[in-house]
Design a protein around this motif. Structure first.
Motif, short mmCIF file in Angstrom:
data_model
loop_
_atom_site.label_atom_id
_atom_site.label_comp_id
_atom_site.label_asym_id
_atom_site.label_seq_id
_atom_site.Cartn_x
_atom_site.Cartn_y
_atom_site.Cartn_z
N ALA A 196 0.84 -1.21 0.00
CA ALA A 196 0.00 0.00 0.00
C ALA A 196 0.87 1.25 0.00
N TYR A 197 0.26 2.35 -0.40
CA TYR A 197 0.84 3.67 -0.14
C TYR A 197 -0.31 4.64 0.12
N VAL A 198 -0.02 5.69 0.86
CA VAL A 198 -1.04 6.66 1.22
C VAL A 198 -0.45 8.06 1.03
N GLY A 199 -1.26 8.96 0.51
CA GLY A 199 -0.86 10.35 0.34
C GLY A 199 -1.85 11.27 1.01
N THR A 200 -1.36 12.33 1.64
CA THR A 200 -2.24 13.32 2.26
C THR A 200 -1.81 14.71 1.84
N ILE A 201 -2.79 15.57 1.67
CA ILE A 201 -2.51 16.94 1.26
C ILE A 201 -3.67 17.84 1.68
N GLN A 202 -3.35 19.09 2.01
CA GLN A 202 -4.37 20.07 2.37
C GLN A 202 -5.00 20.61 1.09
N VAL A 203 -6.34 20.69 1.07
CA VAL A 203 -7.02 21.29 -0.07
C VAL A 203 -7.72 22.57 0.40
N GLU A 204 -9.01 22.75 0.14
CA GLU A 204 -9.66 24.01 0.51
C GLU A 204 -9.87 24.13 2.02
N GLY A 205 -9.64 25.34 2.54
CA GLY A 205 -9.93 25.62 3.94
C GLY A 205 -9.20 24.68 4.88
N GLU A 206 -9.94 24.10 5.85
CA GLU A 206 -9.35 23.16 6.79
C GLU A 206 -9.32 21.74 6.25
N LEU A 207 -9.93 21.54 5.09
CA LEU A 207 -10.11 20.20 4.56
C LEU A 207 -8.81 19.65 3.98
N ALA A 208 -8.56 18.36 4.22
CA ALA A 208 -7.42 17.67 3.65
C ALA A 208 -7.92 16.39 2.96
N THR A 209 -7.12 15.89 2.05
CA THR A 209 -7.44 14.68 1.30
C THR A 209 -6.52 13.55 1.74
N CYS A 210 -7.10 12.38 1.88
CA CYS A 210 -6.32 11.17 2.11
C CYS A 210 -6.60 10.23 0.95
N ALA A 211 -5.57 9.83 0.23
CA ALA A 211 -5.68 8.89 -0.88
C ALA A 211 -4.87 7.65 -0.54
N LEU A 212 -5.51 6.51 -0.56
CA LEU A 212 -4.90 5.25 -0.15
C LEU A 212 -5.05 4.23 -1.27
N VAL A 213 -3.94 3.69 -1.74
CA VAL A 213 -3.96 2.64 -2.75
C VAL A 213 -3.42 1.37 -2.10
N ALA A 214 -4.21 0.30 -2.14
CA ALA A 214 -3.84 -0.90 -1.41
C ALA A 214 -4.13 -2.16 -2.21
N ARG A 215 -3.32 -3.18 -1.97
CA ARG A 215 -3.56 -4.49 -2.57
C ARG A 215 -4.69 -5.20 -1.83
N ARG A 216 -5.34 -6.08 -2.55
CA ARG A 216 -6.52 -6.75 -2.00
C ARG A 216 -6.18 -7.59 -0.77
N GLU A 217 -4.94 -8.11 -0.70
CA GLU A 217 -4.56 -8.91 0.47
C GLU A 217 -4.63 -8.07 1.74
N LEU A 218 -4.15 -6.83 1.65
CA LEU A 218 -4.20 -5.93 2.80
C LEU A 218 -5.64 -5.55 3.13
N ILE A 219 -6.43 -5.31 2.09
CA ILE A 219 -7.85 -4.96 2.29
C ILE A 219 -8.57 -6.10 2.99
N ALA A 220 -8.32 -7.33 2.53
CA ALA A 220 -8.97 -8.49 3.13
C ALA A 220 -8.53 -8.69 4.58
N ARG A 221 -7.25 -8.42 4.87
CA ARG A 221 -6.74 -8.59 6.23
C ARG A 221 -7.48 -7.69 7.21
#
Length: 317
Positions: A196-221
């Motif tokens: 997996a990898y995850v990215g975070t960044i501030q967007v408008e105002g106080e809001l931030a984005t979290c983007a997570l890309v993961a393999r199905r094995e991790l999702i299933a776990r």
């Protein structure tokens, strides 16, 4: 210019193409299945490679009015024992961060201000291609038929192009949510782990984005619990910070896919989907939309010459 073009999909690629074509006097219609604003699974970081193209569509002043943030630093966090080690550097040129709900809406608005038509909440049921053009059959608010000289597929998979749809990467899913961190996030932060990898960044105002890309094995776990999965990668994350539900979708991935008819062109993920880490997915989408518009103008509406020029540029990119 007399060429009539329909763009299927009003995401970053479709919106960028509509703005570029409309400014050059083309008769262009955006066809979008959803209403605006609408959220999409996306990291919402627009890489430095796309800065010039984005600013050619929406001025820096307009971007700031929309709440966009300048991003100048890139951080990679890596767990070392019970602590983190962070590697940081300054980007070669400033990038931007902005939510897709705001960006896509702004591009559609800009295209209409420049003379483009837009059929929102309108789905393409089918496309009949001819040697001299194509007819789109539409359903929803803009139901009817639309005759054009060129169909531009910007819907991610190119569902109505005769060539195969853009495939998804096997065994991988992308996730996205918005959250409000206790302190603003400085720059773009990436964290990688096995599967997996995850990215975070501030967007408008106080809001931030979290983007997570993961393999199905991790999702299933983690039994598809995205909060639990994220906490395993980022122990400091608190699910109470979230301000939206998690969204998920497959991750497209392919080399360049040639369009299946002489009156068809594919842009963005519909043409060739790069690994989205570091903002290159949205960067390629904006680049493709602008470059196709420029290619049509450069070839004076010669569809065959435009396709050849655009495909050369796409392969080079």
């Amino acid at each position: 210019m007399s060429l009539r073009a329909a763009i299927i999909g009003a995401g970053a690629a479709g919106g960028a193409c509509a703005v570029t074509l409309a400014r050059r006097g083309f008769d262009v219609t955006l066809v979008e299945a959803k209403r605006f604003p609408r959220a999409k699974v996306c990291g919402e970081f627009i890489s430095p490679a796309a800065t010039a193209h984005l600013e050619s569509l929406l001025s820096p002043e307009r971007l700031r009015d929309l709440g966009a943030r300048r991003v100048r630093t890139f951080h990679i966090d890596r767990a070392v024992g019970k602590s983190d080690r962070t590697i940081s550097w300054t980007m070669p040129e400033p990038a931007w961060a902005l939510s897709r709900a705001t960006l896509d809406h702004a591009l559609a608005d800009e295209s209409m201000a420049c003379g483009a038509g837009a059929l929102l909440n309108t789905r393409v049921r089918g496309v009949a291609y001819r040697d001299d053009g194509a007819t789109l059959t539409l359903e929803g608010e803009g139901a009817g038929e639309l005759d054009v000289d060129l169909v531009i597929h910007a819907d991610g998979r190119a569902v109505h192009d005769p060539s195969p749809n853009t495939p998804a990467r096997r065994g991988v899913l992308a996730h996205k949510c918005h959250f409000v961190p206790p302190e603003p996030i400085d720059g773009l932060r990436m964290r990688a782990a096995k599967g997996a990898y995850v990215g975070t960044i501030q967007v408008e105002g106080e809001l931030a984005t979290c983007a997570l890309v993961a393999r199905r094995e991790l999702i299933a776990r983690h039994r598809a619990d995205a909060d639990a999965m994220l906490r395993s990668l980022w122990p400091g994350f608190d699910p109470a910070w979230r301000r939206s539900d998690w969204m998920a979708c497959p991750v497209p991935g392919s080399p360049l896919i040639r369009p299946g008819h002489p009156r068809s062109v594919r842009i963005g993920n519909a043409a060739g989907a790069v690994e989205p880490v570091g903002g290159e997915g949205i960067g390629l989408a904006l680049w493709a939309g602008v470059e196709l518009g420029r290619a049509l103008a450069a070839t004076v509406s010669d569809v065959s010459a435009c396709r050849a020029l655009f495909l050369r540029r796409y392969r080079s990119r």
